[in-house]
Design an enzyme around this catalytic site. Structure first.
Site, short mmCIF file in Angstrom:
data_model
loop_
_atom_site.label_atom_id
_atom_site.label_comp_id
_atom_site.label_asym_id
_atom_site.label_seq_id
_atom_site.Cartn_x
_atom_site.Cartn_y
_atom_site.Cartn_z
NE ARG A 1 -22.05 42.36 48.61
CZ ARG A 1 -21.25 41.64 49.37
NH1 ARG A 1 -20.53 40.67 48.82
NH2 ARG A 1 -21.12 41.90 50.65
CB SER A 2 -21.95 43.15 39.38
OG SER A 2 -20.53 43.06 39.41
CE LYS B 1 -16.36 44.72 41.27
NZ LYS B 1 -17.51 44.61 42.21
CB SER B 2 -15.06 39.04 43.01
OG SER B 2 -14.65 40.37 43.24
CB ALA C 1 -6.34 40.62 48.71
CG HIS D 1 -13.71 37.91 48.05
ND1 HIS D 1 -13.38 38.32 46.80
CD2 HIS D 1 -14.81 38.62 48.41
CE1 HIS D 1 -14.24 39.25 46.39
NE2 HIS D 1 -15.11 39.45 47.36
NE ARG D 2 -8.06 35.71 53.61
CZ ARG D 2 -7.70 36.32 54.73
NH1 ARG D 2 -8.29 36.02 55.88
NH2 ARG D 2 -6.74 37.23 54.71
CD GLU E 1 -4.29 40.35 53.27
OE1 GLU E 1 -3.75 41.11 54.11
OE2 GLU E 1 -5.27 39.65 53.52
CG ASP F 1 -11.22 41.10 43.64
OD1 ASP F 1 -11.60 42.29 43.48
OD2 ASP F 1 -11.98 40.17 43.90
#
Length: 415
Positions: A245-246, A248-249, A266, A284-285, A296, A315
């Site tokens: 939860r930083s 980064k994504s 993914a 994310h989507r 994926e 990711d």
């Protein structure tokens, strides 16, 4: 053409009046911005900034020669001030063309939101495009030959603009559309305007714009359209590290939001019956541009080495490593102690690192930084931590840019 930016900020300006946010608190001096307005060769004024005559004087310009004032959007900022002697401001309807006695030609460009964009042609043939805040172009022409992306039309693509001014931070997808259509090329000077308080001014603002292949300038700057200027250096390979939860994504996605045709890979796959995992995937989507494609898979080597391919976002590498360790039996103590699983995993990692080295497409990869946390209580946990640290270090060695994201704040480790 010579353009002077009388303002480069959002309609309410930066800092916003009465706003207590950190971005507004630090937007002082050269980082303070009035509402965006452009003076073109002293004869054409696009949009109005508060105190336009004074803004022009501060920039060493005058409005006495202005023969046309064009508005691009409904103004919801400070009340418009129209200096005496200026022609009444108008907004052209979509597709309308205007020829000025100075030799400039203006064409109103249709947008996907309220407002009007303007394509300006100079007496010497230079072309620029100016879009209002929060807007992207509509009805774009075809992209480059062979492009089958979502923005492809039937008309032939025009030559790239020499200069494009738009809301890069608010609408990176608009810049992606222009790139897909061939309207923004490698030599196009992309200038961010309508800058608001969503991004802290100073180094962070310039870093985010550079990642999109854009830049910005202070209010009062004068530019020559078509003048040679080194475009921001876009890295071929970027590794984005961070804890849970930083952010980064989100940072990785932001770095490619202004580019078309991105393939999002993914590596986590799906987990049947896991509602929390499904919620993560859905979040994310929803963040990704609709023009991106998703795959994926953990088979990354063919994707990394594909020639002449669009940008790739992976990711994440930590889930790739989990899959690789599953495949070689790295969790089995006997196979690990014997060296069989260890050698098989090392081969997979070496193949992946070699693919990063050989990559010719733009790649942004995400990975977890787990070495700074609590020491795992199990041997398997410590094994994964160690192997992920080695993988991150090996991939980072092949990347021009390496970023560490902590609490949503990006620290550049390389590049």
């Amino acid at each position: 053409m010579e353009i002077t930016l009388l303002g480069t900020g959002a309609p309410a300006g930066l800092p916003r009046p009465g706003c207590p946010c950190a971005s507004c608190a630090t937007a002082v001096g050269a980082d303070a911005r009035a509402a965006t307005a452009l003076l073109v060769d002293g004869v054409l004024l696009l949009d109005l900034t508060p105190g336009p005559a004074l803004a022009a004087a501060r920039a060493g310009r005058t409005l006495h020669g202005v023969r046309q004032v064009l508005l691009s959007h409904p103004h919801d900022g400070p009340a418009l001030e129209i200096p005496a002697g200026l022609p009444a401001p108008v907004r052209l309807s979509d597709g309308r063309e205007l020829a000025l006695i100075s030799g400039h030609r203006v064409r109103a460009v249709a947008l996907d939101s309220p407002g009007t964009g303007y394509e300006i042609g100079g007496p010497d043939g230079e072309r620029l495009l100016y879009l209002p805040p929060g807007a992207g172009p509509a009805g774009l022409p075809a992209g480059p030959a062979g492009d089958t992306g979502p923005y492809r039309q039937t008309a032939a693509p025009p030559a790239p603009y020499a200069l494009v001014l738009l809301d890069v931070l608010g609408r990176p997808d608009a810049l992606a559309r222009l790139r897909a259509a061939g309207s923004v090329g490698p030599t196009t000077d992309v200038l961010a305007v309508h800058i608001d308080h969503d991004v802290p001014p100073g180094p962070e603002l310039h870093r985010r714009l550079a990642a999109a292949g854009a830049r910005t300038v202070p209010d009062g700057t004068t530019l020559l359209v078509g003048d040679y200027r080194a475009v921001p250096d876009l890295p071929r390979r970027t590794l984005v590290l961070g804890g849970a939860r930083s952010g980064k994504s989100a940072e990785a996605e932001r770095r490619l939001a202004a580019f078309p045709g991105v393939l999002y890979v993914a590596t986590g796959g799906t987990r049947e019956g896991d509602a929390e995992w499904a919620a993560r995937v859905s979040a994310h989507r929803e963040r990704r541009p609709s023009s991106w494609r998703t795959a994926e898979t953990c088979d990354l080597v063919p994707l990394l080495t594909a020639p002449d391919a669009p940008p790739l976002l992976i990711d994440c590498l930590s889930l790739w490593l989990t899959d690789a360790m599953d495949a070689v039996g790295a969790w089995d103590e006997d196979r690990w102690r014997s060296g069989e699983a260890r050698r098989a995993l090392a081969e997979r990692v070496a193949d992946l690192v070699a693919a990063f080295r050989a990559a010719t497409r733009t790649v942004v990869a995400v990975s977890n930084e787990v070495g700074s946390g609590v020491v795992p209580a199990t041997a398997a946990g410590r094994r994964f931590r160690d192997e992920l640290g080695r993988l991150n270090a090996a991939v980072a060695a092949e990347c021009e840019h390496v970023l560490l994201v902590t609490a949503g704040t990006v620290l550049s480790l390389r590049g």
